[in-house]
Structure formats: C-alpha cells, structure tokens
Design a protein around this motif. Structure first.
Motif, PDB file in Angstrom:
ATOM      1  N   THR A 212       0.830  -1.206   0.000  1.00 46.29           N
ATOM      2  CA  THR A 212       0.000   0.000   0.000  1.00 46.29           C
ATOM      3  C   THR A 212       0.863   1.255   0.000  1.00 46.29           C
ATOM      4  OG1 THR A 212      -1.752  -1.168   1.191  1.00 46.29           O
ATOM      5  CG2 THR A 212      -1.812   1.240   1.220  1.00 46.29           C
ATOM      6  N   GLN A 213       1.931   1.233   0.793  1.00 50.91           N
ATOM      7  CA  GLN A 213       2.820   2.386   0.862  1.00 50.91           C
ATOM      8  C   GLN A 213       3.556   2.599  -0.460  1.00 50.91           C
ATOM      9  OE1 GLN A 213       3.025   4.518   3.376  1.00 50.91           O
ATOM     10  NE2 GLN A 213       4.519   5.778   2.269  1.00 50.91           N
ATOM     11  N   VAL A 214       4.030   1.507  -1.069  1.00 47.59           N
ATOM     12  CA  VAL A 214       4.769   1.623  -2.325  1.00 47.59           C
ATOM     13  C   VAL A 214       3.867   2.144  -3.436  1.00 47.59           C
ATOM     14  CG1 VAL A 214       5.941   0.307  -4.126  1.00 47.59           C
ATOM     15  CG2 VAL A 214       6.472  -0.130  -1.727  1.00 47.59           C
ATOM     16  N   LEU A 215       2.625   1.683  -3.470  1.00 45.33           N
ATOM     17  CA  LEU A 215       1.715   2.102  -4.528  1.00 45.33           C
ATOM     18  C   LEU A 215       1.280   3.559  -4.386  1.00 45.33           C
ATOM     19  CD1 LEU A 215      -0.553  -1.065  -4.905  1.00 45.33           C
ATOM     20  CD2 LEU A 215       1.364  -0.334  -6.332  1.00 45.33           C
ATOM     21  N   ARG A 216       1.551   4.164  -3.245  1.00 51.41           N
ATOM     22  CA  ARG A 216       1.261   5.578  -3.072  1.00 51.41           C
ATOM     23  C   ARG A 216       2.329   6.465  -3.698  1.00 51.41           C
ATOM     24  NH1 ARG A 216      -0.563   5.700   3.348  1.00 51.41           N
ATOM     25  NH2 ARG A 216      -2.607   4.680   3.066  1.00 51.41           N
TER      26      ARG A 216
END
Length: 227
Positions: free
Chosen positions: A155-159
């Motif tokens: 989730t963090q990377v896709l942000r």
C-alpha cells in the motif's frame, strides 16, 4: 586438423560489448558528450534506486512465497530455524544499519528518509519477527504476519507518485537537454514548414548538435530541464 575459431557475428556480440564500443567511440570523438552521459548514468543509478519500503516489501514477498512452498508442514508446526534466522537478518539489515544510497536527492535527505522509515516500521516489525518474537512462532503465524506486512508495504509503495519533477530526482538528466540541441520530430516539422522543398528524413531527425559551438544551432540553444 583443429577447427578454426568461429568469427564473431553481430548476433553473437553482446549488448554490453556494443555499449562499450559505442562509449569508446564517443569518448574519442566527443569527450564532453561522453563526460555528460557518464554523469547522467551515475545520477540515475544513485537516485532511481528502490526506496526502503519497496526493498523490504520485496524481501517480505520472497519469504512469503518460500513459506507457501513448505507444503509438508502443518500450519501449527513450529517454524524451522532457517526461516526465523532469515527474518532476524532482515530486521538487522533494514533497521540497524545506516542506509547507503537513496532515491531521494542528497545524502542528507537520504539519512532523513531512512530515519523516518525506521521510526515508522522498526518497532512493529521487530515485535512480529525480532529475536524475542522468534520463540514459539508457527508456520501459520509467520504466514499471517508476512501477509499483513506485504499488504502494508505494498500500500505504501503504490502511493508513490507516478510522475515527479525530473529536476528533483535527476538534476543531471534534467539539464542534459539544455546543454545539447536534441533533434526531434517537432523540430523537423518546423524545418519542413520553413523550407517545404527540403527532403524530410524518414525518422524526422537531424544530426546531434553540441551547444559548445560545434554546430550551427548551438548559438540558439538555451532553456531549462524538463520538470
């Protein structure tokens, strides 16, 4: 009689060798251009590395796949020691060593981003996989926790923004186009409009012109890097 050595053909020449030959030619013919290309490459290699979250995400995903392959173990069986040791090494690697390099600009920014990464994830990750948590871990528990971390980190990377100003991530590449007159289809189209009788190149391009006074277009080159 011994066989004669087979001559190298274009199909057998590696891309690495071709790149080395090309850079050798550029160094001999255009030393300034070669220096700028090497600076751009070094800049891109250092600044476009994966962030700490993405590296940890890849490690978690790899270990999760290994756990899924332990088909002979029950979810209630104690986790074997090699996997626990690997988890503890991941903790040591990502939370107890100063980061080397970062996709952010500048060593100071890299240190700040690493400190933020440690403050955000270290306590929770070590609570799940640290030395104290290693005792009594079962396969099912490890899989459950790895899946949780996989989702959190993904989730963090896709942000991460899909587009960022080039001048922030690669200043060398940003100013590269300001230093050289790069041929383009647009420039070729404008030339055809000014002189319709002139033949147009199949690729709509013209030879590279250096801004250091080596070509007729050098005097009119000015501008800033792309954002």
């Amino acid at each position: 009689a011994p066989l004669a050595p087979v001559a190298a053909t274009p199909a057998l020449v590696s891309s690495t060798r071709l790149a080395e030959e090309l850079m050798g030619t550029i160094r001999r013919e255009h030393a300034l251009l070669a220096s700028d290309i090497e600076a751009v490459l070094e800049d891109v290699i250092m600044r476009f590395r994966a962030g700490h979250e993405e590296e940890l995400w890849n490690a978690v995903a790899t270990l999760l796949q290994r756990c899924y392959q332990l088909t002979r173990m029950s979810r209630d069986d104690p986790m074997h020691q090699p996997t626990i040791t690997t988890l503890q090494r991941i903790c040591q690697k990502y939370f107890h060593q100063q980061a080397v390099g970062s996709p952010s600009s500048g060593s100071g920014a890299a240190s700040v981003k690493y400190q933020q990464f440690v403050a955000k994830y270290k306590g929770a990750f070590e609570k799940d996989f640290g030395e104290e948590a290693g005792e009594g871990l079962t396969l099912g528990t490890v899989i459950q926790r790895l899946r949780k971390w996989h989702i959190v980190l993904q989730t963090q990377v896709l942000r991460t923004p899909g587009k960022v100003p080039m001048c922030h991530y690669s200043p060398q590449l940003s100013v590269f186009f300001a230093n050289y007159d790069m041929p383009s289809a647009l420039a070729a189209s404008e030339a055809v409009i000014r002189n319709p009788s002139s033949p147009r190149s199949p690729r709509g391009s013209s030879p590279l012109t250096l801004s250091g006074g080596l070509g007729p277009a050098a005097a009119g080159v000015s501008g800033h890097g792309n954002g």
